[in-house]
Design a protein around this motif. Structure first.
Motif, PDB file in Angstrom:
ATOM      1  N   HIS A  18     -32.193 -28.307  48.216  1.00 56.80           N
ATOM      2  CA  HIS A  18     -32.595 -26.908  48.222  1.00 56.80           C
ATOM      3  C   HIS A  18     -32.535 -26.268  46.835  1.00 56.80           C
ATOM      4  CE1 HIS A  18     -31.920 -27.469  52.537  1.00 56.80           C
ATOM      5  NE2 HIS A  18     -32.839 -26.521  52.662  1.00 56.80           N
ATOM      6  N   ALA A  19     -31.927 -26.912  45.884  1.00 54.13           N
ATOM      7  CA  ALA A  19     -31.800 -26.344  44.543  1.00 54.13           C
ATOM      8  C   ALA A  19     -33.113 -26.503  43.782  1.00 54.13           C
ATOM      9  CB  ALA A  19     -30.675 -27.041  43.784  1.00 54.13           C
ATOM     10  N   GLN A  20     -33.418 -25.516  42.965  1.00 55.97           N
ATOM     11  CA  GLN A  20     -34.627 -25.548  42.150  1.00 55.97           C
ATOM     12  C   GLN A  20     -34.387 -26.373  40.890  1.00 55.97           C
ATOM     13  OE1 GLN A  20     -37.640 -24.181  42.811  1.00 55.97           O
ATOM     14  NE2 GLN A  20     -36.846 -23.651  44.832  1.00 55.97           N
ATOM     15  N   PRO A  21     -35.268 -27.313  40.572  1.00 55.19           N
ATOM     16  CA  PRO A  21     -35.102 -28.064  39.329  1.00 55.19           C
ATOM     17  C   PRO A  21     -35.414 -27.171  38.119  1.00 55.19           C
ATOM     18  CG  PRO A  21     -37.131 -28.697  40.408  1.00 55.19           C
ATOM     19  CD  PRO A  21     -36.426 -27.756  41.341  1.00 55.19           C
ATOM     20  N   ILE A  22     -34.740 -27.444  37.017  1.00 55.41           N
ATOM     21  CA  ILE A  22     -34.940 -26.697  35.773  1.00 55.41           C
ATOM     22  C   ILE A  22     -35.499 -27.660  34.741  1.00 55.41           C
ATOM     23  CG2 ILE A  22     -33.801 -25.441  33.906  1.00 55.41           C
ATOM     24  CD1 ILE A  22     -31.549 -24.802  35.899  1.00 55.41           C
ATOM     25  N   PHE A  23     -36.601 -27.280  34.118  1.00 54.13           N
ATOM     26  CA  PHE A  23     -37.104 -28.023  32.966  1.00 54.13           C
ATOM     27  C   PHE A  23     -37.831 -27.050  32.059  1.00 54.13           C
ATOM     28  CE2 PHE A  23     -40.217 -30.379  30.501  1.00 54.13           C
ATOM     29  CZ  PHE A  23     -39.368 -31.268  29.865  1.00 54.13           C
ATOM     30  N   ASP A  24     -37.258 -26.815  30.883  1.00 60.88           N
ATOM     31  CA  ASP A  24     -37.862 -25.962  29.874  1.00 60.88           C
ATOM     32  C   ASP A  24     -37.903 -26.734  28.569  1.00 60.88           C
ATOM     33  OD1 ASP A  24     -38.034 -23.711  31.561  1.00 60.88           O
ATOM     34  OD2 ASP A  24     -35.967 -23.161  31.113  1.00 60.88           O
ATOM     35  N   LEU A  25     -38.917 -26.468  27.788  1.00 63.39           N
ATOM     36  CA  LEU A  25     -39.054 -27.055  26.460  1.00 63.39           C
ATOM     37  C   LEU A  25     -39.573 -25.947  25.565  1.00 63.39           C
ATOM     38  CD1 LEU A  25     -38.908 -29.742  24.882  1.00 63.39           C
ATOM     39  CD2 LEU A  25     -41.305 -30.092  25.455  1.00 63.39           C
ATOM     40  N   GLY A  26     -38.986 -25.806  24.364  1.00 66.82           N
ATOM     41  CA  GLY A  26     -39.436 -24.711  23.523  1.00 66.82           C
ATOM     42  C   GLY A  26     -39.040 -24.844  22.073  1.00 66.82           C
ATOM     43  N   LEU A  27     -39.479 -23.861  21.298  1.00 68.51           N
ATOM     44  CA  LEU A  27     -39.165 -23.754  19.878  1.00 68.51           C
ATOM     45  C   LEU A  27     -38.223 -22.582  19.688  1.00 68.51           C
ATOM     46  CD1 LEU A  27     -42.788 -24.210  18.501  1.00 68.51           C
ATOM     47  CD2 LEU A  27     -40.999 -25.953  18.720  1.00 68.51           C
ATOM     48  N   LYS A  28     -37.419 -22.628  18.608  1.00 70.95           N
ATOM     49  CA  LYS A  28     -36.456 -21.568  18.383  1.00 70.95           C
ATOM     50  C   LYS A  28     -36.244 -21.354  16.900  1.00 70.95           C
ATOM     51  CE  LYS A  28     -32.179 -22.577  19.068  1.00 70.95           C
ATOM     52  NZ  LYS A  28     -30.948 -22.822  19.734  1.00 70.95           N
ATOM     53  N   ALA A  29     -35.811 -20.147  16.545  1.00 68.97           N
ATOM     54  CA  ALA A  29     -35.461 -19.809  15.164  1.00 68.97           C
ATOM     55  C   ALA A  29     -34.476 -18.655  15.210  1.00 68.97           C
ATOM     56  CB  ALA A  29     -36.697 -19.420  14.363  1.00 68.97           C
ATOM     57  N   GLY A  30     -33.658 -18.555  14.161  1.00 73.97           N
ATOM     58  CA  GLY A  30     -32.694 -17.468  14.162  1.00 73.97           C
ATOM     59  C   GLY A  30     -31.915 -17.370  12.877  1.00 73.97           C
ATOM     60  N   LEU A  31     -30.888 -16.523  12.919  1.00 73.50           N
ATOM     61  CA  LEU A  31     -30.028 -16.259  11.772  1.00 73.50           C
ATOM     62  C   LEU A  31     -28.626 -16.793  12.016  1.00 73.50           C
ATOM     63  CD1 LEU A  31     -31.017 -12.563  10.987  1.00 73.50           C
ATOM     64  CD2 LEU A  31     -31.744 -14.623   9.775  1.00 73.50           C
ATOM     65  N   ASN A  32     -28.002 -17.305  10.947  1.00 71.30           N
ATOM     66  CA  ASN A  32     -26.602 -17.740  10.962  1.00 71.30           C
ATOM     67  C   ASN A  32     -25.809 -16.804  10.070  1.00 71.30           C
ATOM     68  OD1 ASN A  32     -27.519 -20.135  12.128  1.00 71.30           O
ATOM     69  ND2 ASN A  32     -27.577 -21.188  10.177  1.00 71.30           N
ATOM     70  N   VAL A  61     -30.413 -28.627  37.607  1.00 70.55           N
ATOM     71  CA  VAL A  61     -30.681 -28.388  39.018  1.00 70.55           C
ATOM     72  C   VAL A  61     -29.902 -27.150  39.429  1.00 70.55           C
ATOM     73  CG1 VAL A  61     -30.437 -29.297  41.355  1.00 70.55           C
ATOM     74  CG2 VAL A  61     -31.008 -30.840  39.497  1.00 70.55           C
ATOM     75  N   GLY A  62     -30.581 -26.227  40.123  1.00 72.86           N
ATOM     76  CA  GLY A  62     -29.920 -25.015  40.583  1.00 72.86           C
ATOM     77  C   GLY A  62     -29.547 -24.128  39.410  1.00 72.86           C
ATOM     78  N   LYS A  63     -28.268 -23.802  39.310  1.00 72.31           N
ATOM     79  CA  LYS A  63     -27.797 -22.920  38.246  1.00 72.31           C
ATOM     80  C   LYS A  63     -27.143 -23.666  37.095  1.00 72.31           C
ATOM     81  CE  LYS A  63     -27.248 -18.919  41.157  1.00 72.31           C
ATOM     82  NZ  LYS A  63     -26.644 -17.611  41.156  1.00 72.31           N
ATOM     83  N   VAL A  64     -27.038 -24.982  37.188  1.00 66.63           N
ATOM     84  CA  VAL A  64     -26.370 -25.782  36.157  1.00 66.63           C
ATOM     85  C   VAL A  64     -27.416 -26.572  35.378  1.00 66.63           C
ATOM     86  CG1 VAL A  64     -24.660 -27.587  35.742  1.00 66.63           C
ATOM     87  CG2 VAL A  64     -24.303 -25.957  37.591  1.00 66.63           C
ATOM     88  N   TYR A  65     -27.267 -26.589  34.055  1.00 62.56           N
ATOM     89  CA  TYR A  65     -28.241 -27.288  33.224  1.00 62.56           C
ATOM     90  C   TYR A  65     -27.563 -27.890  31.992  1.00 62.56           C
ATOM     91  CZ  TYR A  65     -27.997 -23.098  30.337  1.00 62.56           C
ATOM     92  OH  TYR A  65     -27.545 -22.068  29.554  1.00 62.56           O
ATOM     93  N   VAL A  66     -28.263 -28.831  31.377  1.00 62.65           N
ATOM     94  CA  VAL A  66     -27.879 -29.401  30.085  1.00 62.65           C
ATOM     95  C   VAL A  66     -28.966 -28.980  29.106  1.00 62.65           C
ATOM     96  CG1 VAL A  66     -27.506 -31.520  28.774  1.00 62.65           C
ATOM     97  CG2 VAL A  66     -26.669 -31.341  31.121  1.00 62.65           C
ATOM     98  N   GLN A  67     -28.535 -28.521  27.924  1.00 64.68           N
ATOM     99  CA  GLN A  67     -29.493 -28.045  26.920  1.00 64.68           C
ATOM    100  C   GLN A  67     -29.301 -28.795  25.609  1.00 64.68           C
ATOM    101  OE1 GLN A  67     -30.283 -23.840  26.786  1.00 64.68           O
ATOM    102  NE2 GLN A  67     -30.475 -23.881  24.580  1.00 64.68           N
ATOM    103  N   PRO A  68     -30.049 -29.894  25.395  1.00 63.41           N
ATOM    104  CA  PRO A  68     -30.017 -30.548  24.085  1.00 63.41           C
ATOM    105  C   PRO A  68     -30.956 -29.805  23.131  1.00 63.41           C
ATOM    106  CG  PRO A  68     -31.357 -31.815  25.597  1.00 63.41           C
ATOM    107  CD  PRO A  68     -30.802 -30.653  26.382  1.00 63.41           C
TER     108      PRO A  68
END
Length: 191
Positions: A18-32, A61-68
């Motif tokens: 019943h959990a929704q799968p999560i798959f996102d891919l994107g670009l990012k930029a920011g300040l340190n 899956v659901g609300k838990v994800y891994v973000q490399p």
């Protein structure tokens, strides 16, 4: 015992089904905002602001994800000795965080997340002022760090606020230097 394992397996399959799968891919930029701290008292440390840019993925899956992620960044710090002479230490690195995250708010257009995990950094270039008392041979080529923070997703945009605490970026017999960085990142999901 077999019944408990069987019941646990059924419940787990039901939740995953019943959990929704999560798959996102994107670009990012920011300040340190980066600050290198020394373990000696003769110097005061100041932070410097630099940039980073790269790519991220989010799988779960659901609300838990891994973000490399992988991104190119510039970090460092500024030092002043007791005579107020200033020196700056800058370095460039490729950072590879692997974050475990949980969605606290999972709405259709807005998600609120928390995340934490290790970062593996590979220094590609370091630059210390000529006045600087730091010797090039003691700079680390690679080090590990811990990142943690919060993020919000609005439609296809992702905004993260994170802290990073690094192990020794410089280690000589006389002193050690560690890096602490605050990061603000804007991401754009392409998948």
């Amino acid at each position: 015992m077999k019944r408990i394992i069987f019941i646990f397996s059924l419940v787990l399959c039901s939740v995953i089904g019943h959990a929704q799968p999560i798959f996102d891919l994107g670009l990012k930029a920011g300040l340190n905002n980066s600050k290198v701290s020394l373990d000696i008292n003769d110097y005061s440390e100041e932070s410097i602001t630099k940039m980073h840019w790269g790519a991220f993925a989010r799988v779960g899956v659901g609300k838990v994800y891994v973000q490399p992620e992988v991104y190119f960044t510039r970090k460092g710090g500024e030092f002043k000795d007791v005579s107020e002479m200033a020196a700056e230490f800058n370095y460039k690195s490729v950072d590879v965080p692997v974050l475990l995250g949980v969605k606290l708010l999972d709405a259709k257009a807005v998600d609120l997340r928390v995340m934490a995990g290790p970062v593996f950094s590979f220094v590609t270039d370091n630059d210390a002022d000529k006045f600087n008392f730091l010797e090039e041979q003691y700079f680390k080529d690679r080090y590990t760090a811990l990142q943690y923070g919060v993020g919000v997703d609005v439609l296809f945009l992702s905004l993260d606020f994170r802290m990073e605490h690094a192990n020794k970026v410089y280690n000589s017999p006389e002193l050690e230097a560690k890096n602490r960085t605050f990061m603000v990142t804007l991401g754009f999901k392409i998948l």
